[in-house]
Design a protein around this motif. Structure first.
Motif, PDB file in Angstrom:
ATOM      1  N   MET A 260      -3.965   7.180   1.262  1.00 43.88           N
ATOM      2  CA  MET A 260      -3.830   5.727   1.124  1.00 43.88           C
ATOM      3  C   MET A 260      -2.468   5.278   1.667  1.00 43.88           C
ATOM      4  N   VAL A 261      -1.459   6.149   1.517  1.00 43.09           N
ATOM      5  CA  VAL A 261      -0.136   5.784   2.064  1.00 43.09           C
ATOM      6  C   VAL A 261      -0.246   5.677   3.590  1.00 43.09           C
ATOM      7  N   ILE A 262      -0.970   6.615   4.180  1.00 45.09           N
ATOM      8  CA  ILE A 262      -1.121   6.565   5.650  1.00 45.09           C
ATOM      9  C   ILE A 262      -1.834   5.275   6.039  1.00 45.09           C
ATOM     10  N   MET A 263      -2.784   4.856   5.215  1.00 48.88           N
ATOM     11  CA  MET A 263      -3.484   3.600   5.576  1.00 48.88           C
ATOM     12  C   MET A 263      -2.508   2.423   5.473  1.00 48.88           C
ATOM     13  N   GLY A 264      -1.623   2.471   4.476  1.00 46.65           N
ATOM     14  CA  GLY A 264      -0.624   1.401   4.364  1.00 46.65           C
ATOM     15  C   GLY A 264       0.226   1.333   5.631  1.00 46.65           C
TER      16      GLY A 264
ATOM     17  N   TYR B  66      -7.891  -6.001  -0.006  1.00 42.17           N
ATOM     18  CA  TYR B  66      -8.908  -5.285  -0.784  1.00 42.17           C
ATOM     19  C   TYR B  66      -8.886  -3.783  -0.520  1.00 42.17           C
ATOM     20  N   VAL B  67      -8.278  -3.401   0.631  1.00 40.70           N
ATOM     21  CA  VAL B  67      -8.216  -1.948   0.904  1.00 40.70           C
ATOM     22  C   VAL B  67      -7.577  -1.240  -0.281  1.00 40.70           C
ATOM     23  N   PHE B  68      -6.534  -1.862  -0.855  1.00 37.24           N
ATOM     24  CA  PHE B  68      -5.797  -1.135  -1.904  1.00 37.24           C
ATOM     25  C   PHE B  68      -6.303  -1.498  -3.291  1.00 37.24           C
ATOM     26  N   ILE B  69      -7.221  -2.443  -3.391  1.00 35.84           N
ATOM     27  CA  ILE B  69      -7.711  -2.832  -4.726  1.00 35.84           C
ATOM     28  C   ILE B  69      -8.968  -2.043  -5.055  1.00 35.84           C
ATOM     29  N   THR B  70      -9.828  -1.817  -4.076  1.00 39.62           N
ATOM     30  CA  THR B  70     -11.124  -1.211  -4.388  1.00 39.62           C
ATOM     31  C   THR B  70     -10.963   0.250  -4.828  1.00 39.62           C
TER      32      THR B  70
ATOM     33  N   ARG C 223       3.877  -2.660 -10.554  1.00 36.98           N
ATOM     34  CA  ARG C 223       4.534  -3.992 -10.606  1.00 36.98           C
ATOM     35  C   ARG C 223       5.663  -4.069  -9.592  1.00 36.98           C
ATOM     36  N   ARG C 224       6.452  -2.985  -9.534  1.00 37.42           N
ATOM     37  CA  ARG C 224       7.611  -3.086  -8.630  1.00 37.42           C
ATOM     38  C   ARG C 224       7.136  -3.176  -7.180  1.00 37.42           C
ATOM     39  N   SER C 225       6.073  -2.482  -6.843  1.00 36.84           N
ATOM     40  CA  SER C 225       5.661  -2.544  -5.422  1.00 36.84           C
ATOM     41  C   SER C 225       5.094  -3.933  -5.115  1.00 36.84           C
ATOM     42  N   ILE C 226       4.413  -4.536  -6.076  1.00 39.36           N
ATOM     43  CA  ILE C 226       3.927  -5.891  -5.806  1.00 39.36           C
ATOM     44  C   ILE C 226       5.123  -6.820  -5.603  1.00 39.36           C
ATOM     45  N   ALA C 227       6.106  -6.675  -6.463  1.00 38.36           N
ATOM     46  CA  ALA C 227       7.287  -7.557  -6.332  1.00 38.36           C
ATOM     47  C   ALA C 227       7.922  -7.353  -4.960  1.00 38.36           C
ATOM     48  N   ALA C 228       8.087  -6.080  -4.588  1.00 40.99           N
ATOM     49  CA  ALA C 228       8.725  -5.801  -3.282  1.00 40.99           C
ATOM     50  C   ALA C 228       7.918  -6.448  -2.169  1.00 40.99           C
ATOM     51  N   ALA C 229       6.598  -6.340  -2.243  1.00 37.84           N
ATOM     52  CA  ALA C 229       5.762  -6.881  -1.159  1.00 37.84           C
ATOM     53  C   ALA C 229       5.921  -8.399  -1.092  1.00 37.84           C
TER      54      ALA C 229
ATOM     55  N   GLY D 116       0.828  -1.202   0.000  1.00 43.02           N
ATOM     56  CA  GLY D 116       0.000   0.000   0.000  1.00 43.02           C
ATOM     57  C   GLY D 116       0.859   1.247   0.000  1.00 43.02           C
ATOM     58  N   VAL D 117       1.907   1.242   0.836  1.00 45.61           N
ATOM     59  CA  VAL D 117       2.742   2.446   0.928  1.00 45.61           C
ATOM     60  C   VAL D 117       3.454   2.685  -0.394  1.00 45.61           C
ATOM     61  N   LEU D 118       3.994   1.602  -0.961  1.00 44.60           N
ATOM     62  CA  LEU D 118       4.800   1.798  -2.180  1.00 44.60           C
ATOM     63  C   LEU D 118       3.909   2.061  -3.385  1.00 44.60           C
ATOM     64  N   GLY D 119       2.740   1.400  -3.439  1.00 45.91           N
ATOM     65  CA  GLY D 119       1.991   1.409  -4.701  1.00 45.91           C
ATOM     66  C   GLY D 119       0.988   2.538  -4.838  1.00 45.91           C
ATOM     67  N   GLN D 120       0.562   3.171  -3.757  1.00 46.16           N
ATOM     68  CA  GLN D 120      -0.545   4.140  -3.878  1.00 46.16           C
ATOM     69  C   GLN D 120      -0.003   5.540  -4.126  1.00 46.16           C
TER      70      GLN D 120
END
Lengths: 303, 420, 102, 170
Positions: free
Chosen positions: C30-34, D23-27, D95-101, C21-25
């Motif tokens: 949303m970063v705070i939520m991550g 889902y928090v980050f998908i919706t 993509r990079r953040s998914i990989a990192a996670a 969440g932190v990296l991707g948003q």
């Protein structure tokens, strides 16, 4: 705590809600008719469930369930008699406050999901109000638990065998009542469900059929839980001279419920900005003071 | 719905239109509102619109011919596109990332919430709608509109159906004056009594809707009880014993007055919606010490020892106090007028109000002028001050939180039949 | 049945979701939520240790309270900053807030 | 609760927690994102209660409800499309953040499984509120005071930062 405690809580919720509906009619001056209330409830179940045209429709349909869940969780913490002390949890008073805290997301989901501008305004108003009163509720709970030395509501009732907490800490009761009436959406502070002003029943105005019945039941169970906990924490719970314990608790709960409903009729609705200002400027600092005073009275009288 | 206790008919009043199953109307529901009712409220299955059931039983007997049958409403149709249930326009997507618009009071730019506080609400009289733009929960702009009757202050041919007696008295006086025939004194006194009772009924019905917007159940109940006490006298100048029960009605109104003067009422209405617009008329003007009460020049009223009710503050509270004092004074005037009506004999005086053929009667919402039409044609009506009241209500709402704004709008007592 | 590695595994996955969440948003909130999720994962870790390894380490329980207050503090200051940037730039997208970039 | 009960509670609630957290980050609808985060953290506090730290779980339930609804409140105020009607994709280098996670979770769980932890099991319903109380008032009094003052400073600081005109009253 016997294995039938949850079932007993459900029964108390059902019959208590019916009793409070009758009390509501008496306070409003009409003749109480429990049969008619039950019939209306059953009749309303036949109506179709409304489908709001809003993007977050499933939030709208989830809200009544969450509201009823938080109301029953709050009711489960109320100690009714030495024999039956509700669901006994070590930090029951904090669980009561936590359960009441979930009324906020339920009201927000109902307001947001119904997709009507006035309902969204009602939801935001309630959120602002609950931010103000979240701290007083938690603080007064600990202030009242101080003499008992334990967060379990039953222990708090035990410590009031000599004198009810309302006499020892009147300031706590004065801070507890407005906060608790605001949480339970009761009249002078019903900013979220303001009938007339927010169109219909405000946040809950778009519900019909089963969901409307759930919301009505949840609001009365919330009133029952609030009245019961007020009776337990401040009026000495089941302690009383002649009558059996459970009867005392029932009478005190109905009396507190009738008092709250009467206050709702006699005062016009308080505007939200005044309520929130009162909460932040007075109720929060005063509740911190209440904890200090509670500590003092505990050291002086209870140890 | 002045005059009848819904509980008596086995019905329980409901907060909002959505939850209603029966919609009672005091007359046939005119076209634009009927289309709204059919469109919006048809959703709840069992909704029947019962129109004309509760017609005030006074039309023919007291005042001669009835003016124009059911009002052919020509109000412009509500542009249905922008109504309350059309989805939540607040979510309108913005292509740009940044939100545009002018910053609100605290310097933040917020999307305004635009909606119409619909024609059928538990608070305002049916047919009156407010188009509001909210910034957060503070009103940014508001416009009051009536969906029943488009009309300006100028002469129109349809009366205001919320206060039928006052209009018909004006028409009768205008007709008599154009023919020069003086009505019998007894009839003049009965007209005074009927107009005064209707005024107190109208003020009480308005107070009930204001207390609903205040959310004050006790005041709603008291106002309802007062209305039920006053209503039986509304129709005909009742037989002699009418005087006695009028005293009971006055007692009920006194109880309401004590609450309106109290601190709880002042807390919600003092200092709100201050408006001293010269063009206002009726209680709205008298509450700001501006207007004049046309009843003071009327010899009949002077004989009854009438004194106008004047307030200074000009805010919502002053308007409420002015109306509730008038409501109580009207009942006293009606009682005196009924006593004189019983004892009076012979022809009344004609020059009661000679202003060149135009009859003027002080209605509950201000002076009502009636110009007799050509013989056989319908009379023309005018109600000066209603347009000013409408714009004043819209302007007074700006900057207030929504609940306070609604109280202020209700305090102007606008009638959906004459408001533009 | 449930042993320490299982609890730690759940906490690890929760932490990874927070990191995503932190990296991707792109939106600050949303970063705070991550970050909230990552802090929640640490608390789950501590409770796992409290339950299965060091039951008498009440300082661990106390540390959970500290992390809980930290969640609240972080959110408060985060929203304060978001309001401040929103007031001037009318947007909370972190891609636009790149004034300090070289 | 005995071991079987803990297992029965832990697995479904834990799985649901991870699902809602994802889902928090998908919706796309922000209101849903905030409430899903609330659901994830509420389920986590139920895990706490299952793992015999009942007071911490209850406290977290109490705190999380208000905090997350505030978060939704802010999102609705400050985001261009809170309802998610436009379905905007508000992510960057996804993509990079998914990989990192994924790398992070694999590494951490490997550490969790690989090391052999000391196995001392707490009796299921040990009283932790009293011990926590003495801890706060006893050994960790100083750090608790520090946390309290930090809260006070944050309240004041947050308001000053958000105030119109910033800290320096220009």
């Amino acid at each position: 705590m016997s294995d039938f405690a949850p079932l007993a809580v459900m029964l108390i919720a059902g019959f208590g809600a019916l009793a409070l509906a009758c009390v509501e009619q008496v306070v409003a001056g009409a003749r109480p008719s429990p049969v008619r209330i039950a019939r209306d409830a059953v009749l309303s179940l036949r109506e179709p469930i409304a489908r709001p045209q809003s993007y977050d429709g499933w939030l709208f349909h989830l809200a009544p369930a969450l509201l009823l869940l938080s109301a029953i969780a709050a009711l489960a913490m109320v100690p009714w008699a030495p024999g039956f002390r509700g669901i006994e949890v070590e930090s029951g008073a904090i669980v009561f406050a936590a359960a009441l805290a979930y009324v906020t997301p339920a009201v927000f989901m109902a307001g947001w999901g119904s997709g009507r501008p006035l309902a969204v305004v009602g939801a935001f108003r309630f959120l602002a109000l609950m931010l103000g009163y979240a701290m007083p509720i938690a603080m007064i709970t600990t202030a009242v638990a101080a003499p008992a030395g334990s967060l379990a509501p039953a222990a708090i009732v035990e410590v009031q065998h000599a004198v009810p907490m309302a006499l020892v800490q009147p300031y706590s009761l004065a801070l507890w009542l407005p906060a608790v009436m605001a949480v339970a959406l009761l009249a002078p502070f019903d900013v979220a469900t303001a009938p007339g002003e927010l169109g219909g029943a405000g946040v809950f105005s778009r519900y019909t059929g089963l969901e409307a019945a759930l919301v009505a039941l949840a609001r009365r169970v919330l009133l029952l839980a609030v009245a019961g906990m007020t009776a337990a924490l401040f009026l000495g719970g089941w302690h009383g001279p002649l009558l059996p314990d459970a009867l005392w608790m029932a009478l005190k709960t109905l009396a507190v419920g009738a008092g709250l409903l009467w206050a709702g009729r006699v005062f016009p609705r308080v505007e939200n900005d005044r309520l929130v200002a009162f909460a932040w400027t007075f109720a929060v600092p005063a509740s911190i003071g209440a904890i200090a005073l509670a500590g003092l009275t505990t050291l002086l009288f209870y140890r | 719905m002045a005059g009848h206790d819904p509980a008596g008919l086995g019905l329980t009043p409901v907060a909002g239109a959505e939850a209603a199953e029966v919609l009672l109307a005091s007359s046939e529901v005119p076209e634009p509102l009927a289309s709204f009712v059919a469109g919006e409220l048809a959703r709840s299955p069992g909704l029947q619109v019962v129109g004309g059931m509760v017609d005030l039983p006074l039309r023919g007997r007291l005042l001669g011919d009835v003016v124009g049958g059911s009002p052919a409403a020509q109000g412009e149709d509500p542009h249905a596109g922008h109504d309350m249930h059309g989805g939540h326009d607040m979510h309108g997507g913005h292509d740009m990332m940044a939100i545009v618009g002018e910053p609100s009071a605290d310097g933040l730019v917020m999307e305004p919430i635009d909606f119409r506080f619909g024609p059928v609400t538990g608070v305002l009289p049916g047919g009156l709608a407010i188009e509001v733009s909210l910034d957060g929960d503070v009103v940014a702009s508001a416009r009051v509109r009536a969906l029943l009757r488009g009309g300006v202050d100028g002469p129109r041919d349809q009366p205001d159906l919320l206060t039928p007696i006052a209009w018909q008295v004006a028409v009768a006086v205008a007709a008599e004056r154009s023919e020069g025939a003086a009505p019998p004194a007894r009839l003049q006194w009965e007209r005074v009594a009927a107009v005064e009772i209707e005024r107190s009924l109208s003020h009480l019905a308005w107070l009930r809707s204001l207390s609903r917007s205040l959310g004050w159940a006790q005041l709603v109940a008291l106002a309802q009880r007062a209305i039920i006490a006053v209503a039986p006298h509304a129709g005909l100048p009742a037989p002699p014993e009418g005087g006695a029960s009028l005293a009971a009605a006055e007692a009920a109104v006194t109880r309401v007055r004590r609450l309106v003067e109290g601190r709880r009422f002042a807390a919600r209405t003092r200092g709100r919606g201050v408006n001293a617009d010269g063009a206002l008329a009726g209680p709205n003007a008298r509450a700001a010490a501006l207007g004049v009460d046309t009843r003071e020049e009327d010899p009949l009223y002077r004989e009854l020892g009438f004194k106008a009710v004047i307030e200074e503050a000009g805010d919502a509270r002053a308007r409420s106090l002015a109306r509730i004092f008038e409501a109580q004074a009207s009942l006293g005037l009606a009682r005196l007028a009924l006593e004189r009506a019983r004892s009076a004999a012979g022809a009344g005086t004609l020059e009661a109000f000679a202003t060149g053929g135009v009859a003027c009667v002080e209605g509950p919402r201000g002076p009502l002028l009636a110009v007799p039409g050509a013989p056989g044609g319908a009379a023309r009506f005018a109600a000066p001050g209603t347009e000013a009241a409408r714009t004043a209500a819209g302007a007074a709402m700006v900057g207030l939180e929504w609940s306070a704004a609604l109280v202020v709008a209700t305090s102007f007592d606008l009638s959906p039949w004459v408001v533009a | 049945m449930i042993s320490l590695p299982v609890v730690l595994g759940f906490a690890a996955v929760l932490f990874a979701i927070g990191a995503y969440g932190v990296l991707g948003q792109t939106n600050a909130i949303m970063v705070i939520m991550g970050v909230e999720l990552m802090l929640g994962a640490t608390m789950l870790n501590i409770v796992g240790f409290l339950r299965y390894a060091h039951p008498d380490a009440t300082s661990g329980a106390f540390f959970v309270l500290i992390v809980m207050t930290l969640m609240a503090l972080e959110a408060t200051i985060g929203f304060g900053l978001v309001i401040a940037t929103f007031r001037t730039r009318r947007t909370a997208e972190i891609d636009d807030l790149t004034d300090l970039k070289g | 609760m005995n071991d079987v009960a803990v297992a029965l509670v832990f697995w479904p609630v834990g799985a649901l927690m991870l699902l809602t957290a994802l889902y928090v980050f998908i919706t796309s609808s922000m209101a849903r994102a905030g409430l899903l985060l609330l659901a994830a953290l509420a389920l986590e506090s139920i895990l706490f209660i299952a793992l015999a730290s009942e007071y911490l779980g209850t406290l977290m339930l109490l705190m999380m409800s208000a905090e997350m609804v505030i978060m939704v409140f802010f999102m609705v105020m400050f985001m261009p499309d809170p309802g998610g009607l436009m379905g905007m994709d508000m992510t960057h280098d996804k993509r990079r953040s998914i990989a990192a996670a994924v790398v992070l979770s694999v590494a951490l769980s490997a550490v969790a499984v690989a090391t052999d932890w000391p196995a001392r099991v707490l009796p299921p319903d040990a009283p932790d509120v009293r011990a926590l109380g003495f801890e706060i008032m006893g050994r960790s009094m100083f750090s608790f005071l520090f946390a309290a003052t930090a809260i006070l400073f944050t309240m004041v600081g947050g308001i000053l930062v958000a105030k119109q005109g910033g800290r320096y009253a220009r």
